[in-house]
Design an enzyme around this catalytic site. Structure first.
Site, PDB file in Angstrom:
ATOM      1  CD  GLU A 188      -0.716  -5.416  -5.716  1.00 44.33           C
ATOM      2  OE1 GLU A 188      -1.073  -6.542  -5.370  1.00 44.33           O
ATOM      3  OE2 GLU A 188       0.300  -4.460  -5.231  1.00 44.33           O
ATOM      4  CD  GLU A 195       0.723  -0.745  -5.808  1.00 47.98           C
ATOM      5  OE1 GLU A 195       0.000  -1.553  -5.450  1.00 47.98           O
ATOM      6  OE2 GLU A 195       1.468  -0.031  -5.324  1.00 47.98           O
ATOM      7  CD  GLU A 332       2.153   1.053   3.325  1.00 51.70           C
ATOM      8  OE1 GLU A 332       1.803   0.839   2.475  1.00 51.70           O
ATOM      9  OE2 GLU A 332       2.886   0.173   3.992  1.00 51.70           O
TER      10      GLU A 332
END
Length: 444
Positions: A188, A195, A332
């Site tokens: 990340e 991640e 999201e």
């Protein structure tokens, strides 16, 4: 091996020569608890459950009503790849019951199942796909955790700058052994930050997987002499760790958010679900961002969204709609962090979305495609864009006033979440921090 019944569990323990079973559950803060039993007690656990002292678990019950029962969900049976030399260990995730056989209203898993049942009665299945970020830190010569990053790689870097490639692979392989469907693994933005994404599923399965994911990640890190943390903001000046959640509803096997003839190819259900999220997000924040430290991440300038708005692909918005459509149409939400209790967070998000559907809440006024980070305060005010709560205290005050979330969580959990949040804030508030010493000791 597919496990659906008690008989399947008994057969698996015999064929795989399992010696111990870990019965796992979570407290209201999302901390994993477990009771380990020898395999000789598995029949009892499956038939009547295993009793434990609930008064010793944060936010459960008082000492005068402490007897509680763990009842394992047979579908969660899995062999733990990180077994000891004493024999093979399996685990089952449990629901918590009272001695009279009624579900414990303060069990986070029960709360999620309750809200999912409401969605099911409306014809919907709630699916969630989380994106968990975490840091890998070095340990000192005494084995204590530090905040020294394991590597100094940046976003999407690879070896030799990314020193954790093999560690991430070990985590992925271990999760795969536990039937995870891993989609991606990468470095990340921050030093030492990573991640790993796994495929979406129904909310209960996904919440179980989040708990397992965190356990496995910490265990693999420990084997490699490192410490894995899901703390939202461990390093000043670096990006914090989030847990973006991709949300969708399905109905009759179809994605209920997709409408090829709708605006942005979204259905009215999708718009109303977004409206519900935006209406209740201030109170949800106390659940999805439950630590004092969570609000060190939720500040402008570090990619964490703080502005209550929604958009298409614009990542400066709190809610965005990724470009994929048809079966992949989803919403999201970018504010949650991985310190949260996934059961309670998913329950709160679903309750808010269903409220939006029932009351046809229109989010149109909060739609923007502008980079909100570049707007002035006046520009945001002109567009009616507010900010998320800036502290745990502020968020908990919103939660206290939100009747929908109170009803979704139940009085027991709602009250205990508020009690914990305010105690956490008070403990933080009265501390004297290093920043204060450096700034004031010689200045006043």
């Amino acid at each position: 091996m597919i496990i659906n019944t008690k008989e399947d569990v008994l057969k698996a323990t015999e064929e795989l020569n399992v010696k111990f079973i870990r019965l796992q559950f979570t407290d209201i803060q999302g901390g994993v608890k477990d009771v380990e039993i020898p395999v000789t007690q598995i029949q009892k656990a499956l038939d009547t459950g295993i009793s434990f002292d609930g008064s010793s678990v944060e936010g459960f019950v008082r000492i005068d009503e402490s007897d509680m029962v763990l009842r394992p969900d047979v579908r969660s049976f899995a062999i733990l790849p990180l077994n000891s030399k004493k024999g093979i260990v399996a685990r089952m995730i449990c629901d918590v019951y009272m001695p009279d056989g009624t579900p414990f209203e303060g069990d986070p898993r029960y709360v999620l199942k309750k809200v999912m049942k409401e969605a099911h009665e409306m014809g919907y299945t709630f699916n969630v796909g989380p994106e968990l970020e975490f840091f890998l830190f070095e340990k000192d010569e005494n084995g204590n955790s530090t905040t020294k990053p394991h590597d100094y790689g940046r976003y999407f870097e690879f070896a030799p700058t990314d020193l954790a490639e093999d560690i991430r692979r070990d985590i992925v392989l271990t999760l795969t052994d536990l039937d995870f469907d891993i989609e991606a693994s990468h470095h990340e933005v921050a030093f030492g930050q990573h991640e790993i994404d796994f495929k979406y599923g129904d909310a209960l399965t996904t919440a179980d997987n989040v708990v397992t994911f965190k356990y496995v990640t910490r265990a693999i890190a420990k084997i490699n002499g490192l410490h894995a943390t899901f703390m939202p903001k461990p390093i000043f000046g670096e990006n914090g760790s989030g847990m973006h959640v991709n949300l969708s509803l399905s109905k009759d096997g179809n994605n209920a958010f997709y409408d090829p003839d709708g605006k942005m190819e979204l259905s009215d259900i999708a718009f109303h679900f977004i409206g519900g999220l935006l209406k209740h997000v201030n109170g949800i924040t106390a659940i999805s961002n439950p630590l004092v430290n969570s609000y060190k991440r939720l500040v402008p300038g570090y990619e964490a969204p703080v502005y209550i708005a929604w958009s298409g692909a614009n990542r400066s918005s709190l809610i965005r709609i990724p470009s994929a459509r048809k079966k992949s149409t989803r919403v999201e939400l970018r504010s949650p962090d991985p310190s949260c209790n996934p059961y309670l967070t998913f329950a709160a998000l679903l309750a808010a979305g269903l409220d939006g559907i029932k009351n046809k809440i229109d989010p149109a006024d909060l739609y923007t495609e502008e980079n909100i980070f570049e707007l002035t305060a006046c520009g945001r005010d002109d567009r009616g864009i507010e900010t998320l709560p800036g502290t745990l205290l502020e968020a908990s005050n919103h939660l206290e006033k939100d009747e929908l979330l109170r009803n979704a969580l139940g009085e027991h959990l709602h009250n205990n979440l508020l009690r914990y949040a305010k105690a956490e804030w008070d403990d933080y508030r009265i501390q004297v921090h290093d920043w204060e010493i450096k700034r004031y000791l010689n200045a006043v």
